[in-house]
Design a protein around this motif. Structure first.
Motif, PDB file in Angstrom:
ATOM      1  N   THR A 248       1.341  -1.030  -0.213  1.00 20.37           N
ATOM      2  CA  THR A 248       0.193  -0.183  -0.332  1.00 20.37           C
ATOM      3  C   THR A 248       0.906   1.185   0.111  1.00 20.37           C
ATOM      4  O   THR A 248       1.779   1.042   0.469  1.00 20.37           O
ATOM      5  CB  THR A 248      -0.888   0.173   1.364  1.00 20.37           C
ATOM      6  OG1 THR A 248      -0.690   0.234   2.530  1.00 20.37           O
ATOM      7  CG2 THR A 248      -2.008  -1.353   1.295  1.00 20.37           C
ATOM      8  N   PRO A 249       0.306   2.263  -0.361  1.00 20.68           N
ATOM      9  CA  PRO A 249       1.281   3.470  -0.082  1.00 20.68           C
ATOM     10  C   PRO A 249       1.484   4.242   0.991  1.00 20.68           C
ATOM     11  O   PRO A 249       2.067   4.680   0.799  1.00 20.68           O
ATOM     12  CB  PRO A 249       0.145   4.337  -1.567  1.00 20.68           C
ATOM     13  CG  PRO A 249      -1.374   3.681  -1.204  1.00 20.68           C
ATOM     14  CD  PRO A 249      -0.847   2.698  -0.960  1.00 20.68           C
ATOM     15  N   GLU A 250      -0.026   3.725   1.873  1.00 19.70           N
ATOM     16  CA  GLU A 250       0.943   4.775   2.988  1.00 19.70           C
ATOM     17  C   GLU A 250       1.866   3.248   3.695  1.00 19.70           C
ATOM     18  O   GLU A 250       2.668   4.245   4.716  1.00 19.70           O
ATOM     19  CB  GLU A 250      -0.553   4.069   4.044  1.00 19.70           C
ATOM     20  CG  GLU A 250      -1.580   5.201   3.579  1.00 19.70           C
ATOM     21  CD  GLU A 250      -2.803   4.198   2.504  1.00 19.70           C
ATOM     22  OE1 GLU A 250      -3.318   4.084   2.115  1.00 19.70           O
ATOM     23  OE2 GLU A 250      -1.994   3.262   2.265  1.00 19.70           O
ATOM     24  N   ALA A 251       2.577   2.349   3.640  1.00 17.58           N
ATOM     25  CA  ALA A 251       3.147   1.496   4.314  1.00 17.58           C
ATOM     26  C   ALA A 251       4.440   2.340   3.843  1.00 17.58           C
ATOM     27  O   ALA A 251       5.579   1.949   4.292  1.00 17.58           O
ATOM     28  CB  ALA A 251       3.517   0.113   3.634  1.00 17.58           C
ATOM     29  N   ALA A 252       4.939   3.008   2.034  1.00 15.26           N
ATOM     30  CA  ALA A 252       6.068   3.297   2.235  1.00 15.26           C
ATOM     31  C   ALA A 252       7.648   2.504   2.595  1.00 15.26           C
ATOM     32  O   ALA A 252       8.362   2.437   2.558  1.00 15.26           O
ATOM     33  CB  ALA A 252       6.685   4.518   3.205  1.00 15.26           C
ATOM     34  N   THR A 253       6.690   0.952   2.081  1.00 14.82           N
ATOM     35  CA  THR A 253       7.430   0.192   1.637  1.00 14.82           C
ATOM     36  C   THR A 253       8.560   0.185   0.360  1.00 14.82           C
ATOM     37  O   THR A 253       8.524   0.505  -0.141  1.00 14.82           O
ATOM     38  CB  THR A 253       7.307  -1.404   1.027  1.00 14.82           C
ATOM     39  OG1 THR A 253       6.179  -1.115   2.546  1.00 14.82           O
ATOM     40  CG2 THR A 253       7.698  -2.658   1.680  1.00 14.82           C
TER      41      THR A 253
END
Length: 357
Positions: A248-253
């Motif tokens: 997900t974009p929020e995880a910024a993996t």
């Protein structure tokens, strides 16, 4: 059965204040506040894997989260292991071998410092999350008493029914049943049991549900509505999802990590001690294969091995090199989607609701 599942979910939601039975699994270094905010806005439970966080960083994480959400969240800490047995000659052989995998390893790299667990607990109590989540064993009676006195629920992560019974006897409010499919570190109370007692969720969840009387949250191998429904049908009151949110974009993996998860087959993961000295499930790579085959020396205990591999891991992350990267992943990684976390959670929640209807 559907009415029983619905009743368990309702009770769990009443206990936690969440609007769904779905939570974010705490992942050290991979739980930015933005991810928990998105999960909570969609009705779930956020979490912070705070193993590596100082007390000030725990406070800052909670501040950043609450700036974007008033939803429930957990803060997870590792119960400290006994002091590791050190072997200077063996550590020297590991340092020499790792020089072929990244920057030179300093002679004192194995002296990896840990955060002060007592100070971390004080920070958790100060920020007052919904739950204090633990892994790798049971905190002391004093810690448990202080947490409960603050009105914080204790979520105890376990990997066997025996561990679950011990946690409930010690006062756990919620049991998190971590199946062997889970990505990241295995939460066995004794490090040596992490591989030889690797029980899959299908067997673990009902065994723990039958062994304890408190709510059970299932973790490991759950990344879509099918997995969540299966866990709930086996007796769980809620589920935690970790790897399923990593794209997900929020995880910024890290891009290399996220790309390697894409379409990853279950057999594309492996249990390894190669990164930290503690058993965890990671993406199968050239490095994990070298550890498994004996081409690299036997890993040192945790946290010595974590210190020894630090330079390699940092360089790999900078270069996006998955073959040297610490890239944890569960066996359902192929189900992880590259779309907003809130959308993923709402889709899973809708699937559960449709099943119950």
């Amino acid at each position: 059965m559907r009415s029983e599942i619905a009743a368990r979910i309702a009770d769990f939601q009443a206990l936690t204040g969440a609007h769904t039975s779905i939570g974010l699994a705490p992942m050290a270094g991979a739980c930015p506040p933005e991810l928990s905010i998105a999960v909570c806005k969609a009705g779930g439970i956020g979490s912070c894997g705070a193993l590596l966080s100082s007390p000030a960083e725990i406070a800052e994480w909670a501040r950043a989260f609450r700036a974007g959400s008033d939803g429930p969240f957990l803060i997870n800490l590792w119960v400290p292991d006994p002091e590791p047995l050190r072997d200077a000659r063996h550590e020297a052989s590991i340092r020499a071998a790792l020089s072929d995998w990244g920057p030179a390893v300093e002679p004192d790299a194995g002296d990896a410092p840990l955060q002060d667990f007592g100070a971390q607990v004080e920070a958790v109590i100060a920020v007052k999350p919904l739950g204090f989540s633990t892994i790798m064993g049971l905190p002391s009676e004093q810690v448990i008493a202080e947490v409960k006195r603050a009105g914080i629920l204790w979520f105890a992560t376990v990997t066997t029914p025996e561990e679950a019974r011990a946690a409930v006897e010690a006062g756990a409010d919620v049991i998190v049943a971590q199946g062997a499919e889970a990505g990241g570190h295995r939460g066995a109370f004794r490090a040596e049991n992490a591989e030889r007692q690797a029980i899959g969720s299908l067997a673990l969840i009902p065994a723990i549900v039958d062994a304890v009387s408190c709510p059970v949250v299932a973790a490991g191998g759950i990344a879509d509505a099918r997995g969540a429904i299966a866990a709930l049908a086996l007796g769980a009151s809620g589920v935690q999802i970790g790897t399923g949110f990593l794209r997900t974009p929020e995880a910024a993996t890290n891009r290399g990590w996220a790309d390697a998860i894409t379409g990853l087959a279950p057999e594309g993961t492996v249990l390894t001690r190669g990164f930290s000295g503690r058993t965890g499930r990671a993406i199968r790579t050239r490095y994990t294969e070298a550890v498994a085959s004996g081409d690299l020396p036997e890993p040192a205990p945790y946290p010595v091995q974590r210190g020894l591999t630090a330079n390699m891991r940092k360089a790999a992350a900078k270069d996006g090199d998955i073959d040297r990267m610490q890239a944890w992943a569960g066996q359902s990684a192929r189900l992880a989607e590259a779309r907003p976390a809130g959308e993923i959670l709402r889709t899973i929640a809708a699937g559960i609701d449709a099943f119950l209807a």
